[in-house]
Design an enzyme around this catalytic site. Sequence first.
Site, PDB file in Angstrom:
ATOM      1  CG  ASN A   1      -6.739   1.690  11.151  1.00 48.45           C
ATOM      2  OD1 ASN A   1      -5.577   1.435  10.945  1.00 48.45           O
ATOM      3  ND2 ASN A   1      -7.245   1.507  12.370  1.00 48.45           N
ATOM      4  CB  THR A   2      -9.531   6.310  12.179  1.00 42.88           C
ATOM      5  OG1 THR A   2      -8.192   6.381  11.681  1.00 42.88           O
ATOM      6  CG2 THR A   2      -9.645   7.182  13.411  1.00 42.88           C
TER       7      THR A   2
ATOM      8  N   GLY B   1      -8.576   9.614   8.539  1.00 42.51           N
ATOM      9  CA  GLY B   1      -8.974   9.776   9.931  1.00 42.51           C
ATOM     10  C   GLY B   1      -9.972  10.882  10.183  1.00 42.51           C
TER      11      GLY B   1
ATOM     12  CE  LYS C   1      -3.172   2.735   2.669  1.00 44.66           C
ATOM     13  NZ  LYS C   1      -3.808   2.977   3.974  1.00 44.66           N
TER      14      LYS C   1
ATOM     15  N   GLY D   1     -11.067   8.389   4.945  1.00 45.56           N
ATOM     16  CA  GLY D   1     -12.063   9.414   5.204  1.00 45.56           C
ATOM     17  C   GLY D   1     -13.437   8.901   5.571  1.00 45.56           C
TER      18      GLY D   1
END
EC number: 2.8.1.10
Lengths: 65, 258
Positions: free
Chosen positions: B206-207, B157, B96, B185
């Site tokens: 993720n976040t 994030g 990535k 996002g």
Amino acid sequence: MKLFVNGEPHDVAAQSLDALLRELEFEGEWLATAVNGELVRSPDRWACRLNDGDRVEILTPRQGG
Amino acid sequence: MLRLYKTELSSRLLLGTAQYPSPAILADSIKASGTEIITVSLRREMAGRKSGDRFWSLVRSLGTHILPNTAGCHTLKEAVLTAQMARDVFATDWIKLEVIGNHDTLQPDVFALVEAARILSDDGFKVFPYTTDDLVVAERLLDVGCEVLMPWCAPIGSALGPLNLYALRSLRGHFPEVPMIIDAGLGRPSHAAMVMELGFDAVLLNTAVAKAADPVAMAGAFALATQAGRAAYRAGMLEPRDVAVPSTPVIGKAVFAQ
């Protein structure tokens, strides 16, 4: 010999990258190494001779997004 | 079935491994999400700690594909070297690719990104580039060998969700055959459903999961939303219109008074 390992100065006796990992007790099985911005693959560490002032990076798996 | 560089996958959700409250919650979140690809990074090891070994043992026990990232790299050289180091440790040619161009927005430096993608593709890497929603940059990334694109829909994030639907539709429309993963996002499951309804192939989270009050439950919620969005896209959705149209038949309605 004075080296910079992960940004920190170290005085070491090791002459090779392989020996440096042992001397500084980087014992993890899963390590990636680079010297002066160039990859040194694990099978090549024993042959990687170190010189005064070299910058060594020793990385390991971590959480990531 | 999702196909990324000849690897076939059932899940359309990729999950990052950072910021979870504990390793156990990370592991449970991965399971709850149903993901088959998780992202990891490389960071400096501390002497005598074997910290990477513990994390890596946990991650490997979960049996997913591993997608290493170059997170935090701000130059072409850093990103290429980090990718090379990742391949040496993780024994995968997937990467990535992130080259950050702006500290505040974490917007990719798309010029360095394209050049890094070219170098790594030529070196045998299968590059998953974290990019913006810019159509021309996408085209350049495909030109240099990328077979997958990972556009943001908002800053990493930020949890803002899709900010530029025109750009996302444009990307999808111009490259209908290219697997595209919305990388950054997304804040809510409805955001994931929305981009999947637009026809994107997968989402990377993720976040939004890790920082939820209950990450495991949120991982499950995102899995459902991603599946729902994909199913809706395949089912063919009604186009919006400005006039009301009764759903109940008008013909046969009783007339009670004149």
